[in-house]
Each structure stands twice: as structure tokens, then as C-alpha cells.
Design an enzyme around this catalytic site. Structure first.
Site, PDB file in Angstrom:
ATOM      1  N   ASP A   1      49.609  54.654  50.677  1.00  0.00           N
ATOM      2  CA  ASP A   1      49.447  53.476  51.529  1.00  0.00           C
ATOM      3  C   ASP A   1      50.483  53.503  52.643  1.00  0.00           C
ATOM      4  O   ASP A   1      51.677  53.705  52.374  1.00  0.00           O
ATOM      5  CB  ASP A   1      49.679  52.191  50.720  1.00  0.00           C
ATOM      6  CG  ASP A   1      48.471  51.798  49.888  1.00  0.00           C
ATOM      7  OD1 ASP A   1      47.469  52.547  49.899  1.00  0.00           O
ATOM      8  OD2 ASP A   1      48.522  50.741  49.235  1.00  0.00           O
TER       9      ASP A   1
ATOM     10  N   LYS B   1      40.823  49.968  54.050  1.00  0.00           N
ATOM     11  CA  LYS B   1      40.207  49.042  53.098  1.00  0.00           C
ATOM     12  C   LYS B   1      39.344  48.009  53.804  1.00  0.00           C
ATOM     13  O   LYS B   1      39.713  47.496  54.857  1.00  0.00           O
ATOM     14  CB  LYS B   1      41.287  48.298  52.305  1.00  0.00           C
ATOM     15  CG  LYS B   1      42.045  49.155  51.299  1.00  0.00           C
ATOM     16  CD  LYS B   1      43.019  48.277  50.512  1.00  0.00           C
ATOM     17  CE  LYS B   1      44.069  49.071  49.765  1.00  0.00           C
ATOM     18  NZ  LYS B   1      43.557  49.763  48.572  1.00  0.00           N
TER      19      LYS B   1
ATOM     20  N   GLY C   1      50.359  46.583  43.561  1.00  0.00           N
ATOM     21  CA  GLY C   1      51.517  45.881  44.101  1.00  0.00           C
ATOM     22  C   GLY C   1      52.540  45.463  43.066  1.00  0.00           C
ATOM     23  O   GLY C   1      53.482  44.757  43.387  1.00  0.00           O
TER      24      GLY C   1
ATOM     25  N   ARG D   1      42.356  55.001  30.297  1.00  0.00           N
ATOM     26  CA  ARG D   1      42.034  55.310  28.898  1.00  0.00           C
ATOM     27  C   ARG D   1      40.671  54.729  28.520  1.00  0.00           C
ATOM     28  O   ARG D   1      39.901  55.358  27.788  1.00  0.00           O
ATOM     29  CB  ARG D   1      43.105  54.737  27.959  1.00  0.00           C
ATOM     30  CG  ARG D   1      44.337  55.624  27.821  1.00  0.00           C
ATOM     31  CD  ARG D   1      45.119  55.219  26.583  1.00  0.00           C
ATOM     32  NE  ARG D   1      46.351  55.969  26.410  1.00  0.00           N
ATOM     33  CZ  ARG D   1      46.432  57.149  25.791  1.00  0.00           C
ATOM     34  NH1 ARG D   1      45.348  57.730  25.316  1.00  0.00           N
ATOM     35  NH2 ARG D   1      47.595  57.753  25.664  1.00  0.00           N
TER      36      ARG D   1
ATOM     37  N   GLY E   1      49.812  50.586  40.472  1.00  0.00           N
ATOM     38  CA  GLY E   1      51.061  50.460  39.720  1.00  0.00           C
ATOM     39  C   GLY E   1      51.841  51.755  39.559  1.00  0.00           C
ATOM     40  O   GLY E   1      52.877  51.764  38.893  1.00  0.00           O
TER      41      GLY E   1
ATOM     42  N   GLY F   1      50.450  53.015  46.197  1.00  0.00           N
ATOM     43  CA  GLY F   1      50.472  51.941  47.178  1.00  0.00           C
ATOM     44  C   GLY F   1      51.889  51.585  47.532  1.00  0.00           C
ATOM     45  O   GLY F   1      52.493  52.134  48.454  1.00  0.00           O
ATOM     46  N   SER F   2      52.447  50.663  46.750  1.00  0.00           N
ATOM     47  CA  SER F   2      53.755  50.109  47.084  1.00  0.00           C
ATOM     48  C   SER F   2      54.892  51.024  46.657  1.00  0.00           C
ATOM     49  O   SER F   2      56.017  50.875  47.129  1.00  0.00           O
ATOM     50  CB  SER F   2      53.889  48.747  46.407  1.00  0.00           C
ATOM     51  OG  SER F   2      52.682  48.018  46.578  1.00  0.00           O
TER      52      SER F   2
END
Lengths: 213, 305
Positions: free
Chosen positions: B27, B84, B156, B168, B217, B238-239
Site C-alpha cells: 500500500d 481500490k 490496518g 486456514r 494485518g 498495507g499499514s
């Protein structure tokens, strides 16, 4: 009586990133012994190498200077076949933008030459005057072909697969089509090279394995 | 004719996802961050107005990024650029296609535009990636034309727990199909709320009809190695690269080291020595939010199922 082991060449597929699994499936389906390779020391344990499609900038970062030196030594000594990003790595010169390459084939190649993903396409090209389905994904284009380079396949009279010595490159993805001809051609080069190296080493010193040469 | 054109379209769409396998999609919110990502070995960047951790912290309506911003990022790098659109917002998707982005993420991270419909992705030339938490959700998105699936995780947060659960779940759901007979597959398709034809093809092949990536995550090299070993074919971060916490960007040198380290750990996920080296190199990670501390309404993953 013990069965005499007949040595078979091992074909490596560079598996740092990209569609290396698609190449592995195709090569295995053609009867090759395939090994996925990531580390420079593994380049010495193979008799030919496929460099898959992916992002060439990622390959360069992950290989680093040392990895590129090992890869350059590998493709000088052994047959190599690169598709798309792999072809970019094998070129003599790269543009859009300029970046380091191995110089295994005397071509100049332009990255993302057809445009962005919405310009990706499946075309009908020719190999030896026979039709061939070709999958182009954000593909590069060969913009200069050196005098010692043989054109293996063309699309609209433009070179899209080339060969120089034991090195082959295609700007499209034969691993994503059903047509096995380019992989067969590469395995033919690997087999002949392997047999020749074995003959030489047999003359040299009998027991020596070609890979140690 | 229609079917053939559609089929070759899907091959090109999943074909690009094939090229991203084993890589990291990062990102970014600026051309500078995009250049850092490319230099660090990202296989693609996701162009955003705000990074998910910021969206979570600042609230408000999260929409498609401004076209000018996306153009700037497209001009800065030679790797694919994704962007996005809001769930169900086919007009944003049309704008992104017109702009020439390489992949559209119909994403739960943005505020949904349609409470009951996703975009009909077959109607587009540009390929789509969609999030999923289980096999039924993944196959509904594939039926709508998604060419790539990623786990939703909980974007995030920097907390990997939901991504692991979703990955999983998808992998186990796929494995469990293998023991069912033809009659049972009809019943299972009904339970999964997914088209029988797709359920049957997954039962036969043992894999999703499109590539399966992980998102939501991932914050450290070991996180990336974990999800790759659990069956993800590439990762979205992402973050985890550019953020220090939910509101502040990390110092640039930290971001560069994290980016390079996560790329290396993804490529060498099954080699603990390489993951160790990458982890030592990364040195820092975003502070993050424990996902278990989030109330139901704060979860992004329950949007558009």
C-alpha cells in the site's frame, strides 16, 4: 545384477517469485527432472535453468550483486530459457527504464512495451511457420536483435522468441498455453548439452560429473 | 464467441496474478512511497488516499483515491499499480479502468457503496481482486468475476490473527471437499452459498480456480513467512511498511528496511535462516491494535460477504 543408473539432466527453475510453478508443471509433464532453485549455490547443481515470468525488478533486488554474478556464471555455462521477466534478465540491454541484465542474448528489450494490463492480449504468432497461441501479459518487446541471434518465433513479423547458443528467450508466456514446443526445444538443448559435457568429461577423467566442471 | 472471449479474458486476468506469486504488494499513498516499494522489490503497489490504519483511526467515508494521486503513482513506477474501489461501486471501478490501473481491489477497507451487491466484474477488462474469509465467500466473488482472491484479515491493525484464521478456513474448506461424493457436493454448495459448478471444480482440483493471496494485518517478515507457509501464494502489506502507528508514518529508513525484509521473507518463507536475517534487518514494526480489542462494528471484514 544391479541396474545401471542412467544420469538425467536436472532442469532448475528460478523460484524467487513469479509463475515458476507453471514452468515446473510444463517441464515435469514433458518428462524432465525439475528442481526449484532460489539460492546462488544451487545454480551449480543444475544442468539448465528456466527464469520465469514475474517482476524483473523483484528478481534483481532478491538476487543482489552476488546472486546476479552467480546467475551470470550459470547462464554462461548452461542452457537457459527466460520468459517475459526472464527474457528481460537475459537481454544485453534493457529500456523503459534501463536496468542491469545478464547479457546472455544480444538483444535490446523494452519493458511494458505494449502498455498496461488492459493492453495484455492473446495473439496468434508463428513458430517455424506454424501457428502458435501466445499469451502476452504486460509484455516486453525485443527492439534490437544482434547478428548472432536466431529468431525462433514471431508475431506480426516481429521477433517474440529468440535463441543465441544455448540461451533462449520469449517475451510471451508459453507456460500459460497448451503448446509445449518452446519447452521441448529448450529440453532438447539441455539434453544435447548434458550429453556433450558428459562425453567430454568421460574423455577427460572418466568419473567426473559435468556439473562440477 | 462470447464464451471464448470471456475465457481468454479470464486467462489474462489470472495470468497477471500468476506473475505476482511469491511477491509482496504494498500500500502506498505517494509517488515517493511507490518508488521506495519498487526499489525494495515489491511486485506491485496499491495506490491509496489513506493507508488502512489511517482510515481506521480517522474514520469518515473512505472512497476511491483521487485520480491525480493514482496517475502520479502510475508514473513513478514500472511495476503494476492496483487501486481500490468501494464494494458495489461499479462507477468507481469504471473510472479506475479508464485510468488504466492494472488491478482493481473491490475492498472492504473502503466504505461499502452497496449493501447487497458486489460489482459484476465480468463486465470489465481490468482484473479484480476481492477479499474473502471462507471458501463460500471466495467462490461467490469468483462467480462474480474476481480473478484473484485474498484473505480479508483485519486491515490496518498489524494483527495477523484474522488473516491466519481466514487462510486456514479457506485451505481447510478446500481440503474437506476432497472426501465428498457427487451428491454431497450439491449439499455442500448449498451450505457454502456458492455455485455448485465452482464447488465441484475446487473439489476436483484441490485449489481455488484463481490464485489465493493473503492480506490484512501482516506487519513483520515472520508474519509473511507464516502465511506463505499456510498456503498463501503472495502477500499484501498495507499499514505494516509505511506506518509507525495508526496515525504517523514511520521514518523513511525504517520503511525501506521493512519493505526489503518482508520481500525477502516472502520469497524465502520456508527457509528460517533467511527469515531470521530478514527479521534482524527489519528492526522495527508498526505498533498495531490488538484485533480482539475491536468491537463488532469496528471490524472491516464483515463488510460485503
Amino acid at each position: 545384477m544391479p541396474v545401471r543408473h542412467i544420469p538425467q539432466p536436472v532442469v532448475g527453475v528460478l523460484a524467487l517469485q513469479g509463475d515458476f510453478e507453471a514452468h515446473r508443471h510444463r517441464l515435469a509433464a514433458l518428462g524432465a527432472v525439475v528442481r526449484l532453485v532460489k539460492m546462488p549455490d544451487q545454480f551449480r547443481e543444475i544442468d539448465g535453468l528456466v527464469i520465469p515470468g514475474g517482476e524483473s525488478t523483484n528478481f534483481l533486488r532478491l538476487l543482489g550483486g552476488q546472486g546476479m554474478a552467480a546467475l551470470r556464471a550459470c547462464v554462461r555455462a548452461r542452457p537457459v530459457f527466460g520468459t517475459c521477466a526472464g527474457a528481460i534478465l537475459l537481454a544485453a540491454e534493457v529500456e523503459n527504464p534501463a536496468q542491469p541484465a545478464l547479457g546472455a542474448i544480444d538483444i535490446r528489450i523494452r519493458r511494458n512495451a505494449y502498455g498496461r494490463q488492459i493492453d495484455s492480449f492473446i495473439g496468434q504468432g508463428r513458430i517455424d511457420d506454424q501457428a502458435c497461441e501466445m499469451v502476452f501479459i504486460r509484455a516486453p518487446r525485443i527492439v534490437r536483435v544482434g547478428p548472432r541471434v536466431e529468431i525462433v518465433a514471431a508475431l506480426d513479423a516481429q521477433p517474440v522468441a529468440v535463441r543465441q547458443g544455448t540461451a533462449m528467450a520469449a517475451t510471451f508466456h508459453p507456460e500459460l498455453s497448451d503448446d509445449p514446443r518452446l519447452h521441448e526445444m529448450f529440453l532438447g538443448i539441455v539434453a544435447r548439452n548434458f550429453a556433450a559435457a558428459r562425453d567430454l568429461s568421460a574423455i577427460d577423467r572418466g568419473a567426473q560429473h559435468p556439473r562440477t566442471a | 464467441m462470447g464464451e471464448t472471449a470471456n475465457n481468454s479474458g479470464l486467462r489474462l486476468k489470472t495470468g497477471l496474478a500468476e506473475m505476482l506469486k511469491g511477491g509482496v504488494i504494498m500500500d502506498v499513498t505517494t509517488a515517493r512511497q511507490a518508488a521506495i516499494a519498487e526499489e525494495a522489490g515489491a511486485v506491485a503497489v496499491m495506490a491509496l488516499e489513506r493507508i488502512p490504519a489511517q482510515i481506521r483511526a480517522e474514520g469518515g467515508v473512505a472512497r476511491m483515491a483521487a485520480p491525480g494521486k493514482i496517475r502520479e503513482i502510475m508514473a513513478a513506477v514500472s511495476i503494476p499499480v492496483m487501486a481500490k474501489c468501494r464494494i458495489g461501486h461499479f462507477a468507481e471501478a469504471q473510472v479506475l479502468q479508464e485510468l488504466g490501473v492494472d488491478y482493481v481491489d473491490e475492498s472492504e477497507v473502503l466504505t461499502p457503496a452497496d449493501a447487497s451487491h458486489h460489482v459484476d466484474k465480468h463486465a470489465f477488462t481490468v482484473p479484480f481482486v476481492c477479499g474473502a474469509r471462507d471458501l463460500g465467500e471466495a467462490l461467490r466473488r469468483v462467480a462474480e468475476g474476481a480473478a484473484l482472491i485474498r484473505t480479508k484479515g483485519e486491515a490496518g491493525t498489524g494483527d495477523i490473527v484474522h488473516a491466519v484464521f481466514h487462510l486456514r478456513t479457506i485451505v481447510r474448506d478446500i481440503r474437506a471437499l476432497g472426501v465428498l461424493d457427487e451428491a454431497e457436493l450439491f449439499a455442500r454448495a448449498k451450505e457454502l452459498q456458492a455455485p455448485h459448478e465452482l464447488v465441484r471444480s475446487v473439489a476436483r482440483s484441490g485449489r481455488l480456480p484463481v490464485p489465493n493471496f493473503c492480506a490484512g494485518g501482516i506487519a513483520t517478515p515472520a508474519d509473511a513467512a507464516l502465511v506463505m507457509q499456510l498456503g498463501a501464494e503472495a502477500v499484501f502489506v498495507g499499514s505494516g511498511i509505511f506506518m509507525a502507528n495508526s496515525t504517523d508514518f514511520a521514518p523513511e529508513e525504517d520503511a525501506i528496511r521493512r519493505a526489503q525484509a518482508i520481500v525477502a521473507a516472502t520469497a524465502h518463507a520456508e527457509d528460517p535462516k533467511a527469515v531470521l536475517e530478514a527479521s534482524a534487518e527489519a528492526a522495527s514494526a508498526m505498533k498495531g491494535i490488538g484485533a480482539s480489542a475491536l468491537a463488532g462494528a469496528q471490524l472491516l471484514q464483515t463488510r460485503g460477504i
